[in-house]
Scaffold this motif. Structure first.
Motif, PDB file in Angstrom:
ATOM      1  N   TYR A  87       0.841  -1.202   0.000  1.00 20.02           N
ATOM      2  CA  TYR A  87       0.000   0.000   0.000  1.00 20.02           C
ATOM      3  C   TYR A  87       0.874   1.249   0.000  1.00 20.02           C
ATOM      4  CZ  TYR A  87      -4.659  -2.010   0.805  1.00 20.02           C
ATOM      5  OH  TYR A  87      -5.865  -2.655   0.664  1.00 20.02           O
ATOM      6  N   ARG A  88       1.910   1.240   0.819  1.00 17.61           N
ATOM      7  CA  ARG A  88       2.777   2.408   0.922  1.00 17.61           C
ATOM      8  C   ARG A  88       3.525   2.659  -0.387  1.00 17.61           C
ATOM      9  NH1 ARG A  88       6.669   2.350   5.738  1.00 17.61           N
ATOM     10  NH2 ARG A  88       6.820   4.528   5.088  1.00 17.61           N
ATOM     11  N   LYS A  89       3.977   1.577  -1.038  1.00 16.10           N
ATOM     12  CA  LYS A  89       4.675   1.737  -2.318  1.00 16.10           C
ATOM     13  C   LYS A  89       3.739   2.254  -3.406  1.00 16.10           C
ATOM     14  CE  LYS A  89       8.115  -1.941  -1.623  1.00 16.10           C
ATOM     15  NZ  LYS A  89       8.605  -3.262  -2.114  1.00 16.10           N
ATOM     16  N   LEU A  90       2.480   1.861  -3.310  1.00 18.89           N
ATOM     17  CA  LEU A  90       1.517   2.190  -4.357  1.00 18.89           C
ATOM     18  C   LEU A  90       1.095   3.642  -4.329  1.00 18.89           C
ATOM     19  CD1 LEU A  90      -0.355   0.905  -6.581  1.00 18.89           C
ATOM     20  CD2 LEU A  90      -2.065   0.663  -4.771  1.00 18.89           C
ATOM     21  N   ASN A  92       0.569   7.813  -3.288  1.00 21.06           N
ATOM     22  CA  ASN A  92       1.107   9.146  -3.029  1.00 21.06           C
ATOM     23  C   ASN A  92       0.018   9.891  -2.269  1.00 21.06           C
ATOM     24  OD1 ASN A  92       2.103  11.736  -3.025  1.00 21.06           O
ATOM     25  ND2 ASN A  92       2.020  12.016  -5.239  1.00 21.06           N
ATOM     26  N   ASP A  93       0.032   9.760  -0.940  1.00 24.78           N
ATOM     27  CA  ASP A  93      -1.032  10.338  -0.122  1.00 24.78           C
ATOM     28  C   ASP A  93      -0.712  11.791   0.182  1.00 24.78           C
ATOM     29  OD1 ASP A  93      -2.762  11.054   2.168  1.00 24.78           O
ATOM     30  OD2 ASP A  93      -3.278   8.932   2.156  1.00 24.78           O
ATOM     31  N   TRP A  94      -1.584  12.679  -0.249  1.00 26.79           N
ATOM     32  CA  TRP A  94      -1.355  14.107  -0.084  1.00 26.79           C
ATOM     33  C   TRP A  94      -1.583  14.584   1.343  1.00 26.79           C
ATOM     34  CZ3 TRP A  94      -4.453  16.666  -4.667  1.00 26.79           C
ATOM     35  CH2 TRP A  94      -4.016  16.124  -5.875  1.00 26.79           C
ATOM     36  N   ASP A  95      -2.406  13.867   2.077  1.00 30.48           N
ATOM     37  CA  ASP A  95      -2.888  14.378   3.354  1.00 30.48           C
ATOM     38  C   ASP A  95      -2.171  13.806   4.570  1.00 30.48           C
ATOM     39  OD1 ASP A  95      -4.932  15.794   1.947  1.00 30.48           O
ATOM     40  OD2 ASP A  95      -6.100  13.939   1.849  1.00 30.48           O
ATOM     41  N   PHE A  96      -1.629  12.580   4.444  1.00 26.93           N
ATOM     42  CA  PHE A  96      -1.063  11.909   5.610  1.00 26.93           C
ATOM     43  C   PHE A  96       0.275  11.275   5.262  1.00 26.93           C
ATOM     44  CE2 PHE A  96      -5.645  11.982   6.291  1.00 26.93           C
ATOM     45  CZ  PHE A  96      -5.711  12.525   7.570  1.00 26.93           C
ATOM     46  N   ASP A  97       1.135  11.211   6.268  1.00 26.05           N
ATOM     47  CA  ASP A  97       2.465  10.633   6.109  1.00 26.05           C
ATOM     48  C   ASP A  97       2.697   9.675   7.274  1.00 26.05           C
ATOM     49  OD1 ASP A  97       4.976  10.177   5.112  1.00 26.05           O
ATOM     50  OD2 ASP A  97       5.561  12.286   5.025  1.00 26.05           O
ATOM     51  N   GLY A  98       3.928   9.220   7.424  1.00 24.63           N
ATOM     52  CA  GLY A  98       4.247   8.345   8.539  1.00 24.63           C
ATOM     53  C   GLY A  98       4.337   6.896   8.134  1.00 24.63           C
ATOM     54  N   HIS A 101       1.622   5.319   5.585  1.00 24.10           N
ATOM     55  CA  HIS A 101       1.330   5.923   4.284  1.00 24.10           C
ATOM     56  C   HIS A 101       2.584   6.087   3.443  1.00 24.10           C
ATOM     57  CE1 HIS A 101      -2.894   6.724   4.873  1.00 24.10           C
ATOM     58  NE2 HIS A 101      -2.640   7.205   6.075  1.00 24.10           N
ATOM     59  N   GLY A 102       2.366   6.206   2.128  1.00 23.16           N
ATOM     60  CA  GLY A 102       3.448   6.457   1.197  1.00 23.16           C
ATOM     61  C   GLY A 102       3.290   7.806   0.529  1.00 23.16           C
ATOM     62  N   ARG A 103       4.402   8.368   0.109  1.00 23.23           N
ATOM     63  CA  ARG A 103       4.379   9.659  -0.589  1.00 23.23           C
ATOM     64  C   ARG A 103       5.023   9.595  -1.972  1.00 23.23           C
ATOM     65  NH1 ARG A 103       3.584  14.569   2.174  1.00 23.23           N
ATOM     66  NH2 ARG A 103       1.858  14.259   3.623  1.00 23.23           N
ATOM     67  N   ASP A 104       5.530   8.438  -2.347  1.00 23.13           N
ATOM     68  CA  ASP A 104       6.301   8.353  -3.591  1.00 23.13           C
ATOM     69  C   ASP A 104       5.675   7.428  -4.632  1.00 23.13           C
ATOM     70  OD1 ASP A 104       8.340  10.000  -2.475  1.00 23.13           O
ATOM     71  OD2 ASP A 104       9.126   8.254  -1.388  1.00 23.13           O
ATOM     72  N   GLY A 105       4.502   6.891  -4.373  1.00 16.93           N
ATOM     73  CA  GLY A 105       3.897   5.938  -5.293  1.00 16.93           C
ATOM     74  C   GLY A 105       3.205   6.597  -6.466  1.00 16.93           C
ATOM     75  N   PRO A 106       2.755   5.804  -7.419  1.00 14.80           N
ATOM     76  CA  PRO A 106       2.137   6.336  -8.638  1.00 14.80           C
ATOM     77  C   PRO A 106       0.656   6.688  -8.494  1.00 14.80           C
ATOM     78  CG  PRO A 106       2.308   3.963  -8.780  1.00 14.80           C
ATOM     79  CD  PRO A 106       2.976   4.344  -7.496  1.00 14.80           C
ATOM     80  N   SER A 137     -10.497  11.200  10.461  1.00 18.02           N
ATOM     81  CA  SER A 137      -9.909  12.010   9.387  1.00 18.02           C
ATOM     82  C   SER A 137      -9.193  11.161   8.352  1.00 18.02           C
ATOM     83  CB  SER A 137      -8.952  13.045   9.974  1.00 18.02           C
ATOM     84  OG  SER A 137      -7.917  12.409  10.712  1.00 18.02           O
ATOM     85  N   ASP A 138      -8.687   9.989   8.778  1.00 20.81           N
ATOM     86  CA  ASP A 138      -7.945   9.119   7.863  1.00 20.81           C
ATOM     87  C   ASP A 138      -8.519   7.706   7.935  1.00 20.81           C
ATOM     88  OD1 ASP A 138      -6.156   7.771   6.303  1.00 20.81           O
ATOM     89  OD2 ASP A 138      -4.429   8.042   7.633  1.00 20.81           O
ATOM     90  N   MET A 139      -9.472   7.415   7.070  1.00 19.09           N
ATOM     91  CA  MET A 139     -10.126   6.111   7.091  1.00 19.09           C
ATOM     92  C   MET A 139      -9.213   4.978   6.639  1.00 19.09           C
ATOM     93  SD  MET A 139     -14.067   6.663   5.892  1.00 19.09           S
ATOM     94  CE  MET A 139     -15.305   7.076   7.138  1.00 19.09           C
ATOM     95  N   ASN A 140      -8.039   5.302   6.095  1.00 19.12           N
ATOM     96  CA  ASN A 140      -7.109   4.269   5.653  1.00 19.12           C
ATOM     97  C   ASN A 140      -6.065   3.915   6.707  1.00 19.12           C
ATOM     98  OD1 ASN A 140      -8.221   3.689   3.195  1.00 19.12           O
ATOM     99  ND2 ASN A 140      -6.906   5.059   2.022  1.00 19.12           N
ATOM    100  N   ALA A 141      -6.147   4.548   7.885  1.00 15.93           N
ATOM    101  CA  ALA A 141      -5.210   4.215   8.958  1.00 15.93           C
ATOM    102  C   ALA A 141      -5.888   4.150  10.313  1.00 15.93           C
ATOM    103  CB  ALA A 141      -4.073   5.242   8.998  1.00 15.93           C
TER     104      ALA A 141
END
Length: 465
Positions: A87-90, A92-98, A101-106, A137-141
């Motif tokens: 999930y993290r590799k996939l 590029n989450d604009w709102d959350f990090d840590g 979450h990932g910030r570099d995926g497609p 605020s973050d339903m994916n975490a």
């Protein structure tokens, strides 16, 4: 579709492609329940790379409990700890990090900020706060029961097309044989008991392609049908259709599962409609546990959709839509003929399990509670939606619907008193929602006859065991 050639409705960050017939398999009919208790209706199943998820853009992850269930069934490499790195590799989450979450995926992942929520989303939030329902605020975490913004896979101005097309751009142009293989296969070729190739219809001629590996990716309805026509399935049923049995696999076509949904429509006041500048399809949602005996946690979902369609009439109409995240009923896919031109028989068996019906009734009643709150101040009319082919035809992207819906929308705004009879045609019957919610038998009948499965909501799955 090659990069750079995607049509405008596919690129749009509002999923207009959901209403475009060219994005779907042509002509299939399904039974929302069983063939003996529900009529055949049209079913829009995505016929594009990534299937229904390419038509919609909702980007909810499964919960850790979901993956724990898979691991318990023996899929040890599908635990939450195993899938999270991907999930993290996939993404590029604009709102959350840590760590979650990932910030570099497609694949871009974003949410509509609460400040930009439509009035309906804000009114439902007020209901949630009054009932002390947590804001998530973050339903994916954060997998608590609660109310929050729906994560979506799109850039601000267009949809996120995903890694398949991004990686395609990095490859050299496909050879002619690869381009031909974009045509759907309609048969397997065997060497003894080994599937060694695919028969493809190109124009009016069949052409055979042999390969070391075959991936069947025709979706939850057409994949089992393809396998059964190739002789992989329940032997007695295949022989009855004159199909040579390659392997007796009774599970092929069984265990069909999908997320049924029921719609409650709202005609919004002109001042309360979603801004034209805010494009997402669903904006917010409840994810919660029904708490009924025998039901798993986080089994329910209520979609808050502040705009229901691409058309001028879809702009003033919103909906609340309860759905089962974890349905217990199972349906089936079976063949009516060996001919690939004949669509399979599909029985979803929605509400076929008593607990599914009870949970739907509970979800419907929660929606009625929401509508009785601050939502009343921004709503002209509410109505239970009849999910049938007539509604589907009205939402198709064609010029006639654009003009028709614009005329109806203008008429309703000019003469508000006409709204009730016009929208009464979209309802199962003209009935007060509160009265419907208080009548167990009537509510059960409404849900049984009006539950459905939008194409973009989820891909159905058939599992052979």
């Amino acid at each position: 579709m090659p990069p750079g050639a995607q049509p405008a409705d596919v690129l749009d960050s509002y999923p207009r492609s959901y209403y475009n017939d060219s994005s779907f398999w042509a002509g299939p009919k399904v039974h929302w329940r069983r063939k003996d208790n529900s009529p055949p209706v049209g079913f829009s199943q995505g016929r594009v790379i990534r299937g229904g998820s390419a038509v919609g853009m909702v980007a909810h992850r499964g919960t850790p409990d979901d993956y724990a269930e898979w691991k318990a069934f023996g899929a040890s490499r599908w635990s939450w700890e195993s899938v999270l790195p991907y999930y993290r590799k996939l993404e590029n989450d604009w709102d959350f990090d840590g760590d979650l979450h990932g910030r570099d995926g497609p694949v871009p992942i974003g949410r509509t900020a609460p400040a930009d929520w439509a009035p309906l989303a804000k009114a439902v939030h007020a209901f949630a706060q009054e009932r002390q329902i947590p804001f998530v605020s973050d339903m994916n975490a954060d997998f608590r029961d609660g109310y929050g913004a729906v994560p979506m896979s799109n850039w601000p101005a267009r949809r996120g097309l995903g890694p398949n097309l991004l990686s395609y751009r990095r490859r050299p142009p496909p050879r002619e044989s690869q381009r031909r293989l974009q045509c759907p296969g309609h048969g397997l070729l065997f060497e003894g008991r080994r599937a060694a190739g695919v028969r493809v219809r190109i124009g009016c001629k069949d052409k055979d392609f042999f390969t070391r590996e075959i991936v069947v990716a025709l979706g939850g309805v057409h994949s089992p049908a393809f396998l059964m026509r190739a002789g992989l399935g329940p032997a007695a049923a295949l022989r009855a259709l004159g199909i040579e049995v390659r392997a007796d696999l009774p599970g092929v076509g069984e265990n069909l599962s999908n997320h049924a949904i029921v719609f409650i429509g709202l005609l919004q006041e002109r001042r309360a409609r979603q801004s034209e500048n805010i494009r997402p399809h669903p904006m917010t949602a409840f994810r919660y546990s029904s708490g009924l005996s025998g039901a798993p946690a986080a089994d329910m979902y209520i979609n808050v959709q502040c705009k229901t369609s691409w058309s001028p009439l879809g702009h003033p109409v919103a909906n609340l839509a309860p759905s089962l995240l974890k349905p217990l009923a199972r349906g089936r896919v079976s063949l009516l003929a060996a001919d690939p031109a004949i669509h399979p028989q599909v029985e979803f068996n929605f509400t076929g399990h008593e607990l599914d019906l009870k949970r739907f009734m509970q979800g419907f009643r929660r929606c009625v509670e929401v509508l009785a709150h601050d939502v009343r101040a921004i709503t002209r009319l509410t109505f239970p939606v009849k999910f049938d082919d007539r509604l589907r035809r009205l939402n198709r992207i064609i010029l006639a619907n654009k003009f028709k819906s614009a005329a109806i929308a203008a008429l309703i705004d000019a003469a508000p008193g006409l709204a009730a009879p016009i929208f009464g045609t979209l309802a199962d019957r003209r009935v007060d929602l509160v009265a419907l919610a208080q009548d167990d038998a009537a509510l059960a009948a409404h849900i049984e006859h009006n539950g459905g499965a939008p194409a973009a909501w989820a891909e159905p799955a058939t599992v052979a065991r």
